[in-house]
Design a protein around this motif. Sequence first.
Motif, mmCIF file in Angstrom:
data_model
loop_
_atom_site.group_PDB
_atom_site.id
_atom_site.type_symbol
_atom_site.label_atom_id
_atom_site.label_comp_id
_atom_site.label_asym_id
_atom_site.label_seq_id
_atom_site.Cartn_x
_atom_site.Cartn_y
_atom_site.Cartn_z
ATOM 1 N N ALA B 45 14.747 8.490 -19.767
ATOM 2 C CA ALA B 45 13.656 7.660 -19.245
ATOM 3 C C ALA B 45 13.427 7.956 -17.767
ATOM 4 N N LEU B 46 14.524 8.090 -17.031
ATOM 5 C CA LEU B 46 14.381 8.350 -15.588
ATOM 6 C C LEU B 46 13.677 9.678 -15.353
ATOM 7 N N TYR B 47 14.152 10.751 -16.013
ATOM 8 C CA TYR B 47 13.549 12.068 -15.783
ATOM 9 C C TYR B 47 12.119 12.146 -16.312
ATOM 10 N N PHE B 48 11.789 11.320 -17.311
ATOM 11 C CA PHE B 48 10.406 11.271 -17.790
ATOM 12 C C PHE B 48 9.477 10.817 -16.656
ATOM 13 N N HIS B 49 9.902 9.812 -15.904
ATOM 14 C CA HIS B 49 9.054 9.286 -14.831
ATOM 15 C C HIS B 49 9.209 10.068 -13.520
ATOM 16 N N PHE B 50 10.464 10.492 -13.236
ATOM 17 C CA PHE B 50 10.719 11.149 -11.949
ATOM 18 C C PHE B 50 11.578 12.383 -12.168
ATOM 19 N N PRO B 51 10.978 13.573 -12.103
ATOM 20 C CA PRO B 51 11.719 14.790 -12.417
ATOM 21 C C PRO B 51 12.798 15.145 -11.394
ATOM 22 N N SER B 52 12.816 14.533 -10.212
ATOM 23 C CA SER B 52 13.784 14.931 -9.181
ATOM 24 C C SER B 52 14.017 13.779 -8.202
ATOM 25 N N LYS B 53 15.061 13.927 -7.390
ATOM 26 C CA LYS B 53 15.336 12.940 -6.338
ATOM 27 C C LYS B 53 14.169 12.906 -5.339
ATOM 28 N N GLU B 54 13.613 14.083 -5.039
ATOM 29 C CA GLU B 54 12.470 14.163 -4.122
ATOM 30 C C GLU B 54 11.314 13.297 -4.623
ATOM 31 N N SER B 55 11.009 13.420 -5.940
ATOM 32 C CA SER B 55 9.853 12.675 -6.469
ATOM 33 C C SER B 55 10.133 11.172 -6.447
ATOM 34 N N LEU B 56 11.402 10.790 -6.636
ATOM 35 C CA LEU B 56 11.777 9.380 -6.522
ATOM 36 C C LEU B 56 11.528 8.879 -5.093
ATOM 37 N N ALA B 57 11.987 9.662 -4.129
ATOM 38 C CA ALA B 57 11.838 9.264 -2.726
ATOM 39 C C ALA B 57 10.361 9.141 -2.353
ATOM 40 N N GLN B 58 9.566 10.128 -2.797
ATOM 41 C CA GLN B 58 8.148 10.100 -2.454
ATOM 42 C C GLN B 58 7.469 8.869 -3.074
ATOM 43 N N ALA B 59 7.876 8.502 -4.305
ATOM 44 C CA ALA B 59 7.293 7.333 -4.968
ATOM 45 C C ALA B 59 7.697 6.042 -4.254
ATOM 46 N N VAL B 60 8.953 5.972 -3.804
ATOM 47 C CA VAL B 60 9.406 4.789 -3.055
ATOM 48 C C VAL B 60 8.609 4.665 -1.756
ATOM 49 N N LEU B 61 8.393 5.802 -1.080
ATOM 50 C CA LEU B 61 7.598 5.792 0.156
ATOM 51 C C LEU B 61 6.162 5.328 -0.113
ATOM 52 N N ALA B 62 5.615 5.767 -1.245
ATOM 53 C CA ALA B 62 4.213 5.445 -1.558
ATOM 54 C C ALA B 62 4.027 3.963 -1.869
ATOM 55 N N GLU B 63 5.086 3.292 -2.334
ATOM 56 C CA GLU B 63 4.994 1.869 -2.674
ATOM 57 C C GLU B 63 4.847 0.989 -1.434
ATOM 58 N N GLN B 64 5.340 1.506 -0.286
ATOM 59 C CA GLN B 64 5.492 0.677 0.910
ATOM 60 C C GLN B 64 4.244 -0.124 1.256
ATOM 61 N N VAL B 65 3.113 0.576 1.260
ATOM 62 C CA VAL B 65 1.894 -0.051 1.766
ATOM 63 C C VAL B 65 1.423 -1.187 0.844
ATOM 64 N N LEU B 66 1.872 -1.181 -0.435
ATOM 65 C CA LEU B 66 1.484 -2.253 -1.363
ATOM 66 C C LEU B 66 2.055 -3.608 -0.921
ATOM 67 N N PHE B 67 3.127 -3.567 -0.140
ATOM 68 C CA PHE B 67 3.746 -4.815 0.311
ATOM 69 C C PHE B 67 2.955 -5.477 1.442
ATOM 70 N N GLY B 68 1.841 -4.859 1.800
ATOM 71 C CA GLY B 68 0.975 -5.470 2.812
ATOM 72 C C GLY B 68 -0.047 -6.420 2.207
ATOM 73 N N ALA B 69 -0.018 -6.626 0.886
ATOM 74 C CA ALA B 69 -1.030 -7.476 0.235
ATOM 75 C C ALA B 69 -0.977 -8.910 0.755
ATOM 76 N N VAL B 70 -2.129 -9.399 1.221
ATOM 77 C CA VAL B 70 -2.264 -10.794 1.678
ATOM 78 C C VAL B 70 -3.635 -11.303 1.252
ATOM 79 N N PRO B 71 -3.838 -12.636 1.209
ATOM 80 C CA PRO B 71 -5.158 -13.166 0.861
ATOM 81 C C PRO B 71 -6.205 -12.727 1.888
ATOM 82 N N SER B 72 -7.432 -12.505 1.416
ATOM 83 C CA SER B 72 -8.527 -12.145 2.316
ATOM 84 C C SER B 72 -8.831 -13.308 3.271
ATOM 85 N N ARG B 73 -9.194 -12.980 4.527
ATOM 86 C CA ARG B 73 -9.553 -14.007 5.526
ATOM 87 C C ARG B 73 -10.928 -13.696 6.081
#
Lengths: 228, 228
Positions: B45-73
Motif C-alpha cells: 500500500a505504501l509503495y502504491f502511493h509513494f514509490p520512494s522516501k523522496e516522494s513521501l517527503a515532497q508530499a509532506v512538504l506539499a501538504e503544509q500550505v493546506l494548514f493555512g485554511a481559515v474562514p473567509s473575512r
Amino acid sequence: MARQERAIRTRRMILEAAGAVFDEHGYASTTIAMVLERAEVTKGALYFHFPSKESLAQAVLAEQVLFGAVPSRSSKLQEVIDMTFAVGQRLRSNALLRGGVRLAVDQETPSGIDRGEPFRQWSRRLTALLERAAEQGELLPTVRPADTVDLLVGAFTGIQLMSRALTDRADLADRLAVLWAHMLPSIAVPGLLPGLDSRADRGVRVLAEIDPARAGAEAEERTPAGVR
Amino acid sequence: MARQERAIRTRRMILEAAGAVFDEHGYASTTIAMVLERAEVTKGALYFHFPSKESLAQAVLAEQVLFGAVPSRSSKLQEVIDMTFAVGQRLRSNALLRGGVRLAVDQETPSGIDRGEPFRQWSRRLTALLERAAEQGELLPTVRPADTVDLLVGAFTGIQLMSRALTDRADLADRLAVLWAHMLPSIAVPGLLPGLDSRADRGVRVLAEIDPARAGAEAEERTPAGVR
C-alpha cells in the motif's frame, strides 16, 4: 608566550574547520576525523582543546554572537541595525558563523547541545542596546525592548533561512532592508527615522569601515560576474 | 467508491505517519520501515502511493500550505492574520504540519527535495490575499504586497523555530502577537487598525469557529496543569 599564541591559533583553526564541517554536514553526520582532516592539526591538539564532538559544537555555537561586532554609534538603534546587516554580510563569507547558525536551527542537533544559547545571547546583547536607545529617547514609549528584540532575533533567523533556501543567501541584505522598513515606524520616534540608515548595502559599508581591504573583496564577491 | 475512499484514507494515514517520523527524526534518519510501522499499512500500500522516501517527503512538504485554511473575512488583512495564528496553533497539535516544517527548515534535507516549494506556496497564497486587501483600500500606499509577504513568511519561520528551541512552541502565539503589533502600523491604513484582532488567543478562537469540539480540546491542552 609563543606557545600560548600557537595554542590560540590552533584552537581557532579547529573551530573554523568544525564550523565549516557542521555547516556542510550537520551535527549527526559530522565526525571528529572530518574536522581533523579539514583543520590539518594533530588528533592530540584537537582533543586537548575539545574533548568531544559535543564540546566542539557548543564552542561553535558560543562563537556566533562574536560576529555581531560593529563600531559604536551615538544612535543605539542604528547600532542594532548595523549588527543585523553585518551578521547578514558575514554569513556570506564565514563558515564558522554559518556552522553555528546551522547547529542552532537544525532540529537534528541533539538535545544535549543547548541550541537555545545563541538565541539567548543575541537577545541579551540586543536588549541591552535597545534599553540604552530607550534611555536616550530614541524609541516610542510603547516599545518593550525585550519583546522587540525577541521578534528581531526570530525574524532574522527565519529570513536568513528562507534566503538560503531560495537564493543561497544572495538576497539576504534586501530582505533585511524590508524587515527594517516594516519595523522602524513601530519602534523609532518619528524625528529619528530620516537619520537611520537601513538600506540593503549597509552591511558592506559597515564592514568596510572595520576592515577596508577585506570588505572590498566581499563587496566584489557580491557583484555578479560581468557587471564590474 | 468504497475502494477509492479506502485508498484516500490509507494515503492520509501514510502521510500523517511520515510527517510524524520526519518531525522526530529528520530526513536522513527516516526509513520507509519506520513510516510503515507507524502507519500500520502494508508495504504494498505504501509503495502504491509513494514509490520512494523522496516522494513521501515532497508530499509532506506539499501538504503544509493546506494548514493555512481559515474562514473567509471581509478584511483580507484579518484573513492573513488569522492564517498565521491558525498555523501557529495547528503546529502544536499536528505532526504532519510539523514534519513539513522540519523538512523545509533543516539544512540536512537533500537538494533533490525542493525545500523552497512551501515558502513559494505560502508567498503566492498570502500575496493574493494582500493584493485583494490593497484593492479594498486596507493597506497604506507604500506597501508592496510581495515584499511584505516575503517578510511575513520568513519572520514566521524563524519565530516558530526560536519558540520551539526555547519553549517547545509554548509561547508561539504570544510571539505572533508581538510580530503583528510591530508590522500592522507599517502596513494597515490607520482607520483599520482598531478593528483588527491580532491578540495571542486569536488562533484558538479561529479554530473554535471551524471545529468547536476539537478546538476546545486544544485550548485545554494549552492550559497549564492546575490552572483549570
